[in-house]
Design an enzyme around this catalytic site. Structure first.
Site, PDB file in Angstrom:
ATOM      1  N   CYS A   1     -23.326   2.461  15.363  1.00 38.68           N
ATOM      2  CA  CYS A   1     -22.043   1.873  15.762  1.00 38.68           C
ATOM      3  C   CYS A   1     -21.124   2.872  16.464  1.00 38.68           C
ATOM      4  CB  CYS A   1     -21.332   1.278  14.552  1.00 38.68           C
ATOM      5  SG  CYS A   1     -22.221  -0.128  13.870  1.00 38.68           S
TER       6      CYS A   1
ATOM      7  N   HIS B   1     -13.726   0.464  16.161  1.00 40.21           N
ATOM      8  CA  HIS B   1     -15.008  -0.225  16.025  1.00 40.21           C
ATOM      9  C   HIS B   1     -14.778  -1.503  15.222  1.00 40.21           C
ATOM     10  CE1 HIS B   1     -19.061  -1.235  15.209  1.00 40.21           C
ATOM     11  NE2 HIS B   1     -19.011  -0.887  13.942  1.00 40.21           N
TER      12      HIS B   1
ATOM     13  N   ASN C   1     -19.855  -7.808  14.411  1.00 41.49           N
ATOM     14  CA  ASN C   1     -20.112  -6.398  14.730  1.00 41.49           C
ATOM     15  C   ASN C   1     -21.269  -6.324  15.728  1.00 41.49           C
ATOM     16  OD1 ASN C   1     -20.821  -3.707  14.757  1.00 41.49           O
ATOM     17  ND2 ASN C   1     -20.787  -3.448  12.537  1.00 41.49           N
TER      18      ASN C   1
HETATM   19  N1  COA Z   1     -21.541 -14.772   0.749  1.00 44.00           N
HETATM   20  C1  COA Z   1     -21.158 -14.929  -0.533  1.00 44.00           C
HETATM   21  N2  COA Z   1     -21.270 -13.952  -1.452  1.00 44.00           N
HETATM   22  C2  COA Z   1     -21.744 -12.773  -1.043  1.00 44.00           C
HETATM   23  C3  COA Z   1     -22.163 -12.542   0.280  1.00 44.00           C
HETATM   24  C4  COA Z   1     -22.033 -13.618   1.181  1.00 44.00           C
HETATM   25  N3  COA Z   1     -22.383 -13.506   2.498  1.00 44.00           N
HETATM   26  N4  COA Z   1     -22.598 -11.285   0.401  1.00 44.00           N
HETATM   27  C5  COA Z   1     -22.465 -10.718  -0.817  1.00 44.00           C
HETATM   28  N5  COA Z   1     -21.959 -11.608  -1.681  1.00 44.00           N
HETATM   29  C6  COA Z   1     -21.671 -11.423  -3.106  1.00 44.00           C
HETATM   30  C7  COA Z   1     -22.407 -10.270  -3.718  1.00 44.00           C
HETATM   31  O1  COA Z   1     -23.702 -10.669  -4.095  1.00 44.00           O
HETATM   32  C8  COA Z   1     -21.531  -9.924  -4.885  1.00 44.00           C
HETATM   33  O2  COA Z   1     -21.810 -10.797  -5.934  1.00 44.00           O
HETATM   34  P1  COA Z   1     -21.878 -10.258  -7.446  1.00 44.00           P
HETATM   35  O3  COA Z   1     -20.500  -9.693  -7.708  1.00 44.00           O
HETATM   36  O4  COA Z   1     -22.222 -11.484  -8.200  1.00 44.00           O
HETATM   37  O5  COA Z   1     -22.929  -9.207  -7.420  1.00 44.00           O
HETATM   38  C9  COA Z   1     -20.120 -10.240  -4.388  1.00 44.00           C
HETATM   39  O6  COA Z   1     -20.287 -11.099  -3.253  1.00 44.00           O
HETATM   40  C10 COA Z   1     -19.342  -9.014  -3.993  1.00 44.00           C
HETATM   41  O7  COA Z   1     -20.196  -8.190  -3.208  1.00 44.00           O
HETATM   42  P2  COA Z   1     -19.719  -6.866  -2.565  1.00 44.00           P
HETATM   43  O8  COA Z   1     -20.845  -6.268  -1.814  1.00 44.00           O
HETATM   44  O9  COA Z   1     -19.012  -6.013  -3.576  1.00 44.00           O
HETATM   45  O10 COA Z   1     -18.601  -7.428  -1.579  1.00 44.00           O
HETATM   46  P3  COA Z   1     -17.647  -6.628  -0.646  1.00 44.00           P
HETATM   47  O11 COA Z   1     -16.260  -7.036  -0.871  1.00 44.00           O
HETATM   48  O12 COA Z   1     -17.968  -5.171  -0.622  1.00 44.00           O
HETATM   49  O13 COA Z   1     -18.052  -7.224   0.777  1.00 44.00           O
HETATM   50  C11 COA Z   1     -19.324  -6.555   2.691  1.00 44.00           C
HETATM   51  C12 COA Z   1     -19.359  -7.050   1.259  1.00 44.00           C
HETATM   52  C13 COA Z   1     -20.732  -6.336   3.178  1.00 44.00           C
HETATM   53  C14 COA Z   1     -18.612  -7.607   3.529  1.00 44.00           C
HETATM   54  C15 COA Z   1     -18.485  -5.249   2.724  1.00 44.00           C
HETATM   55  O14 COA Z   1     -18.969  -4.376   1.745  1.00 44.00           O
HETATM   56  C16 COA Z   1     -18.545  -4.581   4.039  1.00 44.00           C
HETATM   57  O15 COA Z   1     -18.048  -5.085   5.035  1.00 44.00           O
HETATM   58  N6  COA Z   1     -19.112  -3.348   4.086  1.00 44.00           N
HETATM   59  C17 COA Z   1     -19.231  -2.604   5.311  1.00 44.00           C
HETATM   60  C18 COA Z   1     -20.409  -3.101   6.084  1.00 44.00           C
HETATM   61  C19 COA Z   1     -20.370  -2.659   7.498  1.00 44.00           C
HETATM   62  O16 COA Z   1     -19.387  -2.844   8.167  1.00 44.00           O
HETATM   63  N7  COA Z   1     -21.480  -2.102   7.981  1.00 44.00           N
HETATM   64  C20 COA Z   1     -21.585  -1.636   9.291  1.00 44.00           C
HETATM   65  C21 COA Z   1     -20.873  -0.341   9.388  1.00 44.00           C
HETATM   66  S1  COA Z   1     -20.647   0.161  10.999  1.00 44.00           S
END
Ligand code: COA
Length: 329
Positions: free
Chosen positions: A113, A255, A285
């Site tokens: 990214c 980004h 993204n």
């Molecule tokens: N829909 C519904 N529930 C979802 C889900 C979806 N698409 N994806 C994950 N969950 C659930 C998880 O299973 C978890 O459930 P649990 O508590 O029962 O285990 C819950 O939601 C919370 O998950 P978590 O991973 O803690 O959520 P979060 O608030 O961190 O959000 C992301 C997840 C991926 C959106 C977030 O972590 C994120 O944006 N991270 C950065 C990713 C990124 O940008 N990557 C590229 C970098 S350049």
């Protein structure tokens, strides 16, 4: 002599994949995706015959047209991508072939990214040294080619798209790319965001396919934490190094991974939300595509004026992150 952007362009595939569409494929909801990421829809390059180089070609043609130059005048093409058409030849060479830039040398740069920011910084050195006068820098990714559409934690985040710029010597002192800071942390990064197979460690095999190793894997929570800290740190560093106050900044171009990461970066910089560029809701993204797509949209909307201070900041797999300060000429 500093390097300045003299043309911008973008390409987004027509086909829209909305959160509602994803609800039919995955155990997720539009509400969850919007609340956690700010993303509403993303674009998908559906034609199986078309890959990343197709999007680069579309961007490259527009860049030549907008700048009013011939392909033969381009001296270097850098394509930032982590989804090249194939391991080799490079997507930059394929792009060169599409537009007929016969006098250019061309190479790919992979910083995920952060690819566009790393590539722009690299290209700027070739301008500053006097080695080249016209460089094409493109960031492009066909993320749908590496997404596991049965994994709700990654499939919702990404989309396909490309953007690019032409870089030339700035016409006047004090304009163009004035400062940059680039970072990598391979020790922490390699644990949390990666695609295991397809390279020399795990060449394609029945096993790599059965184990779904040709898809992105990430620990979203860890990546989120690192992205928030690193993007805000580098943005703040760039501001301090250049004695920039929030009110002097025309636009922060971050980004586009997640609206919450964008907001956290802007907050640390003290930049008003009206100055923060965001299109993550519409495109998700697009990896190396996000920042040049944002620049092209600002340009199309007539928002880039001579003397505007822009800060670009990125974070991605590696980990890689960086910031660039430029004064629009
Ligand atoms: N829909 C519904 N529930 C979802 C889900 C979806 N698409 N994806 C994950 N969950 C659930 C998880 O299973 C978890 O459930 P649990 O508590 O029962 O285990 C819950 O939601 C919370 O998950 P978590 O991973 O803690 O959520 P979060 O608030 O961190 O959000 C992301 C997840 C991926 C959106 C977030 O972590 C994120 O944006 N991270 C950065 C990713 C990124 O940008 N990557 C590229 C970098 S350049």
């Amino acid at each position: 002599m500093k390097a300045a952007i003299t043309a911008t362009a973008k390409y987004l595939p027509d086909s829209v994949l909305s959160n509602r569409d994803l609800e039919k494929l995955l155990d997720t909801t539009d509400e969850w995706i919007v609340a956690r990421t700010g993303i509403t829809e993303r674009r998908i390059l559906r034609d199986p015959e078309k890959a990343t180089s197709y999007m680069c070609g579309e961007v490259a043609r527009q860049l030549l047209e907008k700048r009013g130059i011939e392909a033969g005048e381009i001296e270097l093409i850098i394509v930032a991508t982590m989804t090249p058409d194939m391991l080799f030849p490079s997507t930059a060479c394929l792009t060169q072939s599409i537009i007929g830039a016969v006098n250019a040398w061309a190479f790919d740069l992979n910083a995920a990214c952060s690819g566009f920011v790393f590539a722009l910084n690299t290209a700027a050195r070739f301008i500053e040294s006097g080695a080249h006068k016209k460089i094409m820098v493109i960031g492009a990714d066909k993320m749908s080619s590496v997404l596991d559409f049965s994994d709700r934690s990654t499939a919702i985040l990404f989309g396909d798209g490309a953007g690019g710029v032409i870089l030339e010597p700035a016409g006047e002192e004090g304009y163009g790319i004035l400062d940059s800071r680039m970072y990598s942390d391979g020790t922490t990064g390699k644990e949390h965001l990666y695609m295991l197979a397809g390279g020399s460690r795990h060449p394609a095999s029945h096993e790599t396919i059965d184990n779904r190793m040709h898809f992105i894997r990430q620990d979203g929570r860890q990546v989120f934490k690192s992205a928030v800290i690193s993007m805000a740190d580098v943005a703040e560093e760039i501001m301090k190094r250049n004695s920039l106050q929030a009110e002097n900044i025309a636009y922060l171009v971050p980004h586009q991974a997640n609206q919450r990461i964008i907001n956290a970066t802007a907050e640390r910089m003290g930049v008003d939300h009206t100055k923060v560029v965001s299109n993550v809701a519409r495109y998700g993204n697009t990896t190396a595509g996000t920042i040049p797509i944002c620049l092209a949209e600002l340009d199309e909307q007539g928002k880039l004026h001579r003397g505007s201070n822009l800060i670009l900041v990125s974070f991605g797999a590696g980990y890689t992150w960086g910031g660039i300060y430029m004064k629009w000429q």
